[in-house]
Enzyme design. Structure first.
Site, PDB file in Angstrom:
ATOM      1  N   ARG A 158     -10.365   0.738   8.593  1.00 18.77           N
ATOM      2  CA  ARG A 158      -9.975  -0.641   8.888  1.00 18.77           C
ATOM      3  C   ARG A 158     -11.103  -1.419   9.545  1.00 18.77           C
ATOM      4  O   ARG A 158     -10.951  -2.618   9.785  1.00 18.77           O
ATOM      5  CB  ARG A 158      -8.769  -0.623   9.819  1.00 18.77           C
ATOM      6  CG  ARG A 158      -7.420  -0.630   9.084  1.00 18.77           C
ATOM      7  CD  ARG A 158      -6.447  -1.106  10.061  1.00 18.77           C
ATOM      8  NE  ARG A 158      -5.108  -1.450   9.791  1.00 18.77           N
ATOM      9  CZ  ARG A 158      -4.121  -0.696   9.410  1.00 18.77           C
ATOM     10  NH1 ARG A 158      -4.313   0.520   9.043  1.00 18.77           N
ATOM     11  NH2 ARG A 158      -2.900  -1.157   9.367  1.00 18.77           N
TER      12      ARG A 158
ATOM     13  N   ARG B 178      -1.280  -9.284  13.289  1.00 18.01           N
ATOM     14  CA  ARG B 178      -1.821  -8.226  12.418  1.00 18.01           C
ATOM     15  C   ARG B 178      -2.578  -8.823  11.232  1.00 18.01           C
ATOM     16  O   ARG B 178      -3.598  -8.289  10.804  1.00 18.01           O
ATOM     17  CB  ARG B 178      -0.679  -7.322  11.920  1.00 18.01           C
ATOM     18  CG  ARG B 178      -0.159  -6.395  13.021  1.00 18.01           C
ATOM     19  CD  ARG B 178       1.223  -5.880  12.713  1.00 18.01           C
ATOM     20  NE  ARG B 178       1.293  -5.022  11.567  1.00 18.01           N
ATOM     21  CZ  ARG B 178       2.397  -4.828  10.829  1.00 18.01           C
ATOM     22  NH1 ARG B 178       3.502  -5.477  11.129  1.00 18.01           N
ATOM     23  NH2 ARG B 178       2.381  -4.006   9.825  1.00 18.01           N
TER      24      ARG B 178
ATOM     25  N   ARG C 203      11.130  -6.321   5.686  1.00 11.69           N
ATOM     26  CA  ARG C 203      11.046  -4.909   6.068  1.00 11.69           C
ATOM     27  C   ARG C 203      11.499  -4.716   7.516  1.00 11.69           C
ATOM     28  O   ARG C 203      12.153  -3.728   7.842  1.00 11.69           O
ATOM     29  CB  ARG C 203       9.588  -4.427   5.902  1.00 11.69           C
ATOM     30  CG  ARG C 203       9.428  -2.947   6.170  1.00 11.69           C
ATOM     31  CD  ARG C 203       8.035  -2.474   5.825  1.00 11.69           C
ATOM     32  NE  ARG C 203       7.084  -2.751   6.893  1.00 11.69           N
ATOM     33  CZ  ARG C 203       5.772  -2.519   6.811  1.00 11.69           C
ATOM     34  NH1 ARG C 203       5.262  -2.022   5.704  1.00 11.69           N
ATOM     35  NH2 ARG C 203       4.976  -2.794   7.817  1.00 11.69           N
TER      36      ARG C 203
ATOM     37  N   LYS D 140       0.820  -1.221   0.000  1.00 11.95           N
ATOM     38  CA  LYS D 140       0.000   0.000   0.000  1.00 11.95           C
ATOM     39  C   LYS D 140       0.846   1.261   0.000  1.00 11.95           C
ATOM     40  O   LYS D 140       0.576   2.202  -0.719  1.00 11.95           O
ATOM     41  CB  LYS D 140      -0.863   0.120   1.271  1.00 11.95           C
ATOM     42  CG  LYS D 140      -1.826  -0.958   1.555  1.00 11.95           C
ATOM     43  CD  LYS D 140      -2.756  -0.549   2.703  1.00 11.95           C
ATOM     44  CE  LYS D 140      -2.114  -0.563   4.081  1.00 11.95           C
ATOM     45  NZ  LYS D 140      -1.944  -1.883   4.647  1.00 11.95           N
TER      46      LYS D 140
ATOM     47  N   ARG E 211      10.411  -0.828  13.163  1.00 10.74           N
ATOM     48  CA  ARG E 211       9.047  -0.770  13.680  1.00 10.74           C
ATOM     49  C   ARG E 211       8.826  -1.842  14.738  1.00 10.74           C
ATOM     50  O   ARG E 211       9.250  -2.983  14.579  1.00 10.74           O
ATOM     51  CB  ARG E 211       8.037  -0.945  12.532  1.00 10.74           C
ATOM     52  CG  ARG E 211       7.871   0.307  11.717  1.00 10.74           C
ATOM     53  CD  ARG E 211       6.961   0.111  10.535  1.00 10.74           C
ATOM     54  NE  ARG E 211       5.670  -0.496  10.876  1.00 10.74           N
ATOM     55  CZ  ARG E 211       4.591  -0.402  10.106  1.00 10.74           C
ATOM     56  NH1 ARG E 211       4.646   0.290   8.982  1.00 10.74           N
ATOM     57  NH2 ARG E 211       3.464  -0.995  10.453  1.00 10.74           N
TER      58      ARG E 211
HETATM   59  P1  AMP Z   1      -0.090   0.557   9.253  1.00 14.36           P
HETATM   60  O1  AMP Z   1       1.134   1.402   9.123  1.00 14.36           O
HETATM   61  O2  AMP Z   1      -1.231   1.052   8.379  1.00 14.36           O
HETATM   62  O3  AMP Z   1       0.191  -0.917   9.058  1.00 14.36           O
HETATM   63  O4  AMP Z   1      -0.614   0.722  10.754  1.00 14.36           O
HETATM   64  C1  AMP Z   1       0.172   0.322  11.846  1.00 14.36           C
HETATM   65  C2  AMP Z   1      -0.697   0.148  13.079  1.00 14.36           C
HETATM   66  O5  AMP Z   1      -1.363   1.397  13.398  1.00 14.36           O
HETATM   67  C3  AMP Z   1      -1.835  -0.855  12.927  1.00 14.36           C
HETATM   68  O6  AMP Z   1      -1.415  -2.190  13.168  1.00 14.36           O
HETATM   69  C4  AMP Z   1      -2.819  -0.360  13.995  1.00 14.36           C
HETATM   70  O7  AMP Z   1      -2.386  -0.718  15.296  1.00 14.36           O
HETATM   71  C5  AMP Z   1      -2.684   1.145  13.890  1.00 14.36           C
HETATM   72  N1  AMP Z   1      -3.643   1.705  12.903  1.00 14.36           N
HETATM   73  C6  AMP Z   1      -3.353   2.291  11.703  1.00 14.36           C
HETATM   74  N2  AMP Z   1      -4.466   2.674  11.066  1.00 14.36           N
HETATM   75  C7  AMP Z   1      -5.499   2.313  11.865  1.00 14.36           C
HETATM   76  C8  AMP Z   1      -6.922   2.408  11.761  1.00 14.36           C
HETATM   77  N3  AMP Z   1      -7.520   2.945  10.685  1.00 14.36           N
HETATM   78  N4  AMP Z   1      -7.671   1.931  12.796  1.00 14.36           N
HETATM   79  C9  AMP Z   1      -7.099   1.389  13.889  1.00 14.36           C
HETATM   80  N5  AMP Z   1      -5.770   1.243  14.045  1.00 14.36           N
HETATM   81  C10 AMP Z   1      -4.968   1.702  13.053  1.00 14.36           C
END
Ligand code: AMP
Length: 189
Positions: free
Chosen positions: A89, A145, A128, A14, A134
């Site tokens: 999400r 996840r 990654r 993404k 991270r």
């Molecule tokens: P990402 O970088 O999009 O993979 O997001 C990393 C983490 O941030 C996720 O595993 C969630 O813990 C949190 N997160 C990001 N976007 C959301 C969302 N829309 N709703 C809830 N948690 C989020």
């Protein structure tokens, strides 16, 4: 104006594809993961609370993320359009987003779902993790996840399928091949 959601399991590409879309279509990239990591880095109260969910692979509460996203959308109200990365999400977030945009006379044009096989996702995320620093790019949290994605986020695809905006994109192949598939959809507007 072009408003797009890019969605898919962690590791589907993404972020990479968003950057290319932003460049070609001149959109504002809003990644809720990035917005949250920014809060964590600045050591804010919100960031501390968010990290207690993120580091375990859980989603942060809907109300927290909807507030953050609404502020970010309003900050870019007069732009060419947005690409939402990592949001919505959950179905509750999708409903909140649709209501929020309708109140601003805006709408989502396409919901791009990038589809990648699970084995490939795990291998990309582990790779990654070697450099990302991270807290959530390790095998245990990655599996969590992916489970969370299946249970909470996949229903969001159904929500957008019902609105006719869902576009499934084959996310296997080279970055350019995947981008060409996305371009074909976005250019159809
Ligand atoms: P990402 O970088 O999009 O993979 O997001 C990393 C983490 O941030 C996720 O595993 C969630 O813990 C949190 N997160 C990001 N976007 C959301 C969302 N829309 N709703 C809830 N948690 C989020």
């Amino acid at each position: 104006m072009l408003n797009v959601i890019i969605c898919g399991a962690p590791g589907c590409g993404k972020g990479t594809q968003s950057a290319m879309i932003v460049e070609r279509y001149n959109l504002k990239h809003l990644s809720t993961g990035d917005l949250l990591r920014h809060e964590i880095e600045s050591n804010s109260e919100l960031g501390k609370e968010a990290d207690s969910y993120i580091s375990k692979g859980n989603l942060v509460p809907d109300s927290m993320i909807i507030d953050i996203l609404t502020q970010a959308i309003d900050a870019d109200a007069n732009g060419n359009g947005i690409i939402l990365d990592g949001f919505p999400r959950t179905v509750a977030q999708a409903e909140a987003l649709e209501n929020m945009l309708a109140g601003r006379n805006k709408q989502i044009d396409f919901f791009l779902s990038i589809e990648v096989e699970k084995r490939e996702l795990i291998s990309r995320l582990l790779k990654r993790g070697e450099t990302s620093g991270r807290s959530d790019d390790n095998l245990e949290t990655i599996k969590k996840r992916l489970d969370v994605y299946e249970s909470k986020t996949a229903p969001v695809n159904m929500f957008y399928q019902n609105t006719g905006k869902l576009k499934k994109i084959n996310g296997m192949g080279t970055i350019d091949e995947i981008f060409a598939r996305i371009g074909a959809v976005l250019d159809s507007k």
